[in-house]
Design an enzyme around this catalytic site. Structure first.
Site, PDB file in Angstrom:
ATOM      1  N   GLY A  10      96.569  61.405 -54.271  1.00 58.30           N
ATOM      2  CA  GLY A  10      96.731  61.815 -52.879  1.00 58.30           C
ATOM      3  C   GLY A  10      95.801  62.957 -52.484  1.00 58.30           C
ATOM      4  N   GLU A  38      98.137  59.636 -69.745  1.00 63.64           N
ATOM      5  CA  GLU A  38      98.642  60.734 -70.572  1.00 63.64           C
ATOM      6  C   GLU A  38      97.590  61.110 -71.610  1.00 63.64           C
ATOM      7  OE1 GLU A  38     102.798  61.515 -72.907  1.00 63.64           O
ATOM      8  OE2 GLU A  38     101.610  59.805 -73.554  1.00 63.64           O
ATOM      9  N   HIS A 127     101.053  69.470 -36.911  1.00 58.63           N
ATOM     10  CA  HIS A 127     100.414  68.969 -38.128  1.00 58.63           C
ATOM     11  C   HIS A 127      99.547  67.764 -37.788  1.00 58.63           C
ATOM     12  CE1 HIS A 127     103.524  71.367 -40.202  1.00 58.63           C
ATOM     13  NE2 HIS A 127     102.706  71.332 -41.232  1.00 58.63           N
ATOM     14  N   LYS A 131     101.068  63.041 -41.065  1.00 56.29           N
ATOM     15  CA  LYS A 131     102.306  63.608 -41.624  1.00 56.29           C
ATOM     16  C   LYS A 131     103.503  62.804 -41.138  1.00 56.29           C
ATOM     17  CE  LYS A 131     104.863  67.964 -42.186  1.00 56.29           C
ATOM     18  NZ  LYS A 131     104.971  67.837 -43.660  1.00 56.29           N
ATOM     19  N   THR A 138     108.629  73.340 -43.436  1.00 54.98           N
ATOM     20  CA  THR A 138     108.340  74.760 -43.179  1.00 54.98           C
ATOM     21  C   THR A 138     109.080  75.243 -41.937  1.00 54.98           C
ATOM     22  OG1 THR A 138     106.155  74.520 -44.180  1.00 54.98           O
ATOM     23  CG2 THR A 138     106.509  76.440 -42.770  1.00 54.98           C
TER      24      THR A 138
END
Length: 219
Positions: A10, A38, A127, A131, A138
């Site tokens: 992302g 991993e 924003h 979003k 917030t």
């Protein structure tokens, strides 16, 4: 620092990877949808992805005995229960915003909102148009610091990283406090501060103010 990253593909994942790498940190675990790499055991896992990933993230933290820094928004009570339970085993830092300026904003409201008890109050948050949640986590944090019911207006336009304004007004005056994030780097920087904090902290559930103030364990 050896760290894992949930949401590695992302936009925030890329910012976190870039900033952590500039400090010589070692990304040993990458997790995303249909992606799992991993390369070692992480000391801390950072997750700025999706609420749907929270159970998986918690299980990974338990598997590796890794601390957690989580900035995912739109969390439910069930998610918080999982995170608080994890905090009985490792250090967990949760916040909807890892900006130092927003943490200071919270503290200002906590200390001085009582002076505006008889004033009207309104929160406006803006924003980028990608979003998904509204109001922002917030804005909800700031509302809690005001300490009373406050309307919130949410705008989703353009590429704005995050802007929050709290207005207080009476018949003769308007007082406003505003914070604007100029790039996602501010959140990645805060996430790294939180990750370093985790390495030294006792197990527990913390917020970003705790990180900046030196660590006060929350029950």
């Amino acid at each position: 620092m050896k760290y894992g990253l949930v949401g590695a593909k992302g936009k925030m994942g890329k910012e976190i990877r870039e900033l952590f790498s500039s400090h010589g940190d070692d990304l040993v675990l990458e997790v995303d949808v249909d992606h799992f790499v991993e390369r070692g055991i992480p000391e801390v896992i950072v997750d700025f992805s999706s609420p749907n990933a929270v159970p998986t993230t918690v299980e990974l933290c338990k598997r590796y005995s890794a601390h957690l820094v989580i900035g995912t928004t739109a969390l439910t009570q069930e998610h918080f229960e999982l995170l608080r339970e994890l905090g009985q085993h490792v250090a967990v830092v949760q916040s909807f915003n890892f900006s130092e300026g927003i943490a200071i904003f919270q503290k200002l409201l906590r200390n001085f909102s009582r002076l505006f008890t008889d004033w009207d109050c309104w929160i406006v948050e803006t924003h980028h148009n990608q979003k998904k949640d509204a109001p922002s986590g917030t804005a909800l944090m700031l509302k809690r610091e005001v300490g009373r019911e406050v309307p919130i207006s949410s705008l989703r336009i353009g590429g704005i990283f995050g802007e929050h304004v709290v207005y207080f007004a009476n018949a003769n005056e308007v007082f406003e406090i505003k914070h604007s994030a100029l790039s996602r780097k501010v959140f990645a920087s805060g996430a790294r501060k939180a990750a370093l904090f985790c390495l030294k902290a006792k197990k527990g559930f913390y917020n970003f103010l705790d990180v900046l103030e030196g660590g006060i364990e929350h029950g």
